[in-house]
Design a protein around this motif. Structure first.
Motif, PDB file in Angstrom:
ATOM      1  N   ASP A  80       0.810  -1.217   0.000  1.00 41.24           N
ATOM      2  CA  ASP A  80       0.000   0.000   0.000  1.00 41.24           C
ATOM      3  C   ASP A  80       0.845   1.270   0.000  1.00 41.24           C
ATOM      4  N   LYS A  81       1.820   1.357   0.880  1.00 34.75           N
ATOM      5  CA  LYS A  81       2.606   2.585   1.017  1.00 34.75           C
ATOM      6  C   LYS A  81       3.487   2.866  -0.199  1.00 34.75           C
ATOM      7  N   ALA A  82       3.866   1.839  -0.949  1.00 34.43           N
ATOM      8  CA  ALA A  82       4.714   2.010  -2.125  1.00 34.43           C
ATOM      9  C   ALA A  82       3.910   2.198  -3.407  1.00 34.43           C
ATOM     10  N   SER A  83       2.608   1.992  -3.357  1.00 34.41           N
ATOM     11  CA  SER A  83       1.762   2.065  -4.550  1.00 34.41           C
ATOM     12  C   SER A  83       1.656   3.500  -5.077  1.00 34.41           C
ATOM     13  N   LEU A  84       1.445   3.628  -6.394  1.00 35.54           N
ATOM     14  CA  LEU A  84       1.261   4.942  -7.004  1.00 35.54           C
ATOM     15  C   LEU A  84      -0.003   5.610  -6.454  1.00 35.54           C
ATOM     16  N   ARG A 103      -8.899   3.927  -0.837  1.00 35.06           N
ATOM     17  CA  ARG A 103      -9.488   4.239   0.461  1.00 35.06           C
ATOM     18  C   ARG A 103     -10.997   4.383   0.325  1.00 35.06           C
ATOM     19  N   LYS A 104     -11.724   4.125   1.421  1.00 34.53           N
ATOM     20  CA  LYS A 104     -13.174   4.334   1.468  1.00 34.53           C
ATOM     21  C   LYS A 104     -13.438   5.801   1.787  1.00 34.53           C
ATOM     22  N   ILE A 105     -14.426   6.353   1.092  1.00 28.98           N
ATOM     23  CA  ILE A 105     -14.805   7.742   1.292  1.00 28.98           C
ATOM     24  C   ILE A 105     -16.329   7.821   1.227  1.00 28.98           C
ATOM     25  N   GLN A 106     -16.886   8.746   1.986  1.00 30.03           N
ATOM     26  CA  GLN A 106     -18.335   8.907   1.997  1.00 30.03           C
ATOM     27  C   GLN A 106     -18.788   9.687   0.766  1.00 30.03           C
ATOM     28  N   THR A 107     -19.762   9.150   0.048  1.00 28.23           N
ATOM     29  CA  THR A 107     -20.402   9.857  -1.056  1.00 28.23           C
ATOM     30  C   THR A 107     -21.883   9.970  -0.723  1.00 28.23           C
ATOM     31  N   ARG A 108     -22.626  10.702  -1.520  1.00 29.38           N
ATOM     32  CA  ARG A 108     -24.072  10.783  -1.271  1.00 29.38           C
ATOM     33  C   ARG A 108     -24.764   9.463  -1.571  1.00 29.38           C
ATOM     34  N   HIS A 109     -24.024   8.540  -2.196  1.00 26.68           N
ATOM     35  CA  HIS A 109     -24.548   7.209  -2.511  1.00 26.68           C
ATOM     36  C   HIS A 109     -24.040   6.152  -1.529  1.00 26.68           C
ATOM     37  N   GLY A 110     -23.409   6.585  -0.448  1.00 31.14           N
ATOM     38  CA  GLY A 110     -22.841   5.672   0.538  1.00 31.14           C
ATOM     39  C   GLY A 110     -21.329   5.616   0.415  1.00 31.14           C
ATOM     40  N   LEU A 111     -20.716   4.719   1.194  1.00 31.93           N
ATOM     41  CA  LEU A 111     -19.261   4.570   1.158  1.00 31.93           C
ATOM     42  C   LEU A 111     -18.820   4.013  -0.185  1.00 31.93           C
ATOM     43  N   ALA A 112     -17.716   4.546  -0.695  1.00 33.11           N
ATOM     44  CA  ALA A 112     -17.182   4.098  -1.982  1.00 33.11           C
ATOM     45  C   ALA A 112     -15.664   4.088  -1.920  1.00 33.11           C
ATOM     46  N   TRP A 113     -15.074   3.184  -2.673  1.00 34.92           N
ATOM     47  CA  TRP A 113     -13.623   3.196  -2.845  1.00 34.92           C
ATOM     48  C   TRP A 113     -13.257   4.371  -3.734  1.00 34.92           C
ATOM     49  N   VAL A 114     -12.144   5.029  -3.424  1.00 34.86           N
ATOM     50  CA  VAL A 114     -11.587   6.071  -4.278  1.00 34.86           C
ATOM     51  C   VAL A 114     -10.072   5.871  -4.277  1.00 34.86           C
ATOM     52  N   TYR A 115      -9.445   6.192  -5.392  1.00 35.08           N
ATOM     53  CA  TYR A 115      -7.989   6.061  -5.504  1.00 35.08           C
ATOM     54  C   TYR A 115      -7.354   7.422  -5.224  1.00 35.08           C
ATOM     55  N   LEU A 116      -6.487   7.452  -4.211  1.00 38.55           N
ATOM     56  CA  LEU A 116      -5.802   8.673  -3.803  1.00 38.55           C
ATOM     57  C   LEU A 116      -4.351   8.610  -4.248  1.00 38.55           C
ATOM     58  N   TYR A 117      -3.885   9.689  -4.861  1.00 35.12           N
ATOM     59  CA  TYR A 117      -2.514   9.770  -5.349  1.00 35.12           C
ATOM     60  C   TYR A 117      -1.549   9.685  -4.175  1.00 35.12           C
ATOM     61  N   ASN A 118      -0.478   8.915  -4.348  1.00 34.94           N
ATOM     62  CA  ASN A 118       0.441   8.623  -3.255  1.00 34.94           C
ATOM     63  C   ASN A 118       1.861   9.133  -3.531  1.00 34.94           C
ATOM     64  N   ARG A 119       1.953  10.273  -4.171  1.00 34.57           N
ATOM     65  CA  ARG A 119       3.241  10.902  -4.458  1.00 34.57           C
ATOM     66  C   ARG A 119       3.130  12.397  -4.134  1.00 34.57           C
ATOM     67  N   PRO A 120       4.279  13.085  -3.998  1.00 30.11           N
ATOM     68  CA  PRO A 120       4.225  14.535  -3.739  1.00 30.11           C
ATOM     69  C   PRO A 120       3.583  15.287  -4.913  1.00 30.11           C
ATOM     70  N   VAL A 121       2.899  16.372  -4.594  1.00 26.13           N
ATOM     71  CA  VAL A 121       2.242  17.184  -5.625  1.00 26.13           C
ATOM     72  C   VAL A 121       2.788  18.618  -5.636  1.00 26.13           C
ATOM     73  N   ARG A 122       3.936  18.836  -5.044  1.00 24.24           N
ATOM     74  CA  ARG A 122       4.497  20.195  -4.939  1.00 24.24           C
ATOM     75  C   ARG A 122       4.580  20.905  -6.293  1.00 24.24           C
ATOM     76  N   SER A 123       4.994  20.207  -7.333  1.00 28.79           N
ATOM     77  CA  SER A 123       5.167  20.841  -8.642  1.00 28.79           C
ATOM     78  C   SER A 123       3.940  20.662  -9.541  1.00 28.79           C
ATOM     79  N   ARG A 124       2.865  20.153  -9.014  1.00 28.74           N
ATOM     80  CA  ARG A 124       1.657  19.887  -9.802  1.00 28.74           C
ATOM     81  C   ARG A 124       0.618  20.979  -9.602  1.00 28.74           C
ATOM     82  N   GLN A 125      -0.105  21.280 -10.663  1.00 25.85           N
ATOM     83  CA  GLN A 125      -1.141  22.300 -10.625  1.00 25.85           C
ATOM     84  C   GLN A 125      -2.424  21.739 -10.003  1.00 25.85           C
ATOM     85  N   ARG A 126      -2.960  22.436  -9.018  1.00 29.03           N
ATOM     86  CA  ARG A 126      -4.253  22.051  -8.435  1.00 29.03           C
ATOM     87  C   ARG A 126      -5.337  22.403  -9.441  1.00 29.03           C
TER      88      ARG A 126
END
Length: 117
Positions: A80-84, A88-111
């Protein structure tokens, strides 16, 4: 269908990887204010940080499809910790759902301020 997943990038309708969800059951849209989206070039990445909202599509999928999405997103449940991305589970208006969260630094990335990629 036993898993619920919220997608925000290339898996959404009209994008390059949506064909993977052809047999999935579309549940509906949502806007998640618990995520912040970043432009990573060919695809976006979300972090678990508050924002004005990230546009997602929510689907019901089966176990084999979840494994395919794990592979697409570079998520290894055994490393898990080494994955790109981390799944993770996150609450949506449709109930709990899996979502993929980026696991690298975003310092140089545009929000992505409007939350839609």
């Amino acid at each position: 269908m036993k898993h619920i997943v919220a997608v925000y990038g290339t898996l959404k309708r009209g994008y390059s990887n949506h064909h993977l969800l052809d047999k999935a059951c579309y549940i509906g849209p949502d806007t998640l204010t618990s995520l912040t989206l970043y432009d990573l070039g060919p695809y976006p990445g979300a972090l678990a940080k508050p924002s004005t909202g990230v546009s997602v599509e929510v689907y019901a999928i089966n176990g084999p499809l979840l494994a395919m999405l794990d592979e697409l997103e570079g998520y290894d449940p055994g490393a898990d910790k080494a994955s790109l991305y981390q799944r993770r589970k996150i609450q949506t208006r449709h109930g709990l759902a899996w979502v993929y969260l980026y696991n690298r630094p975003v310092r140089s990335r545009q929000r992505i301020a409007d939350g839609s990629w």
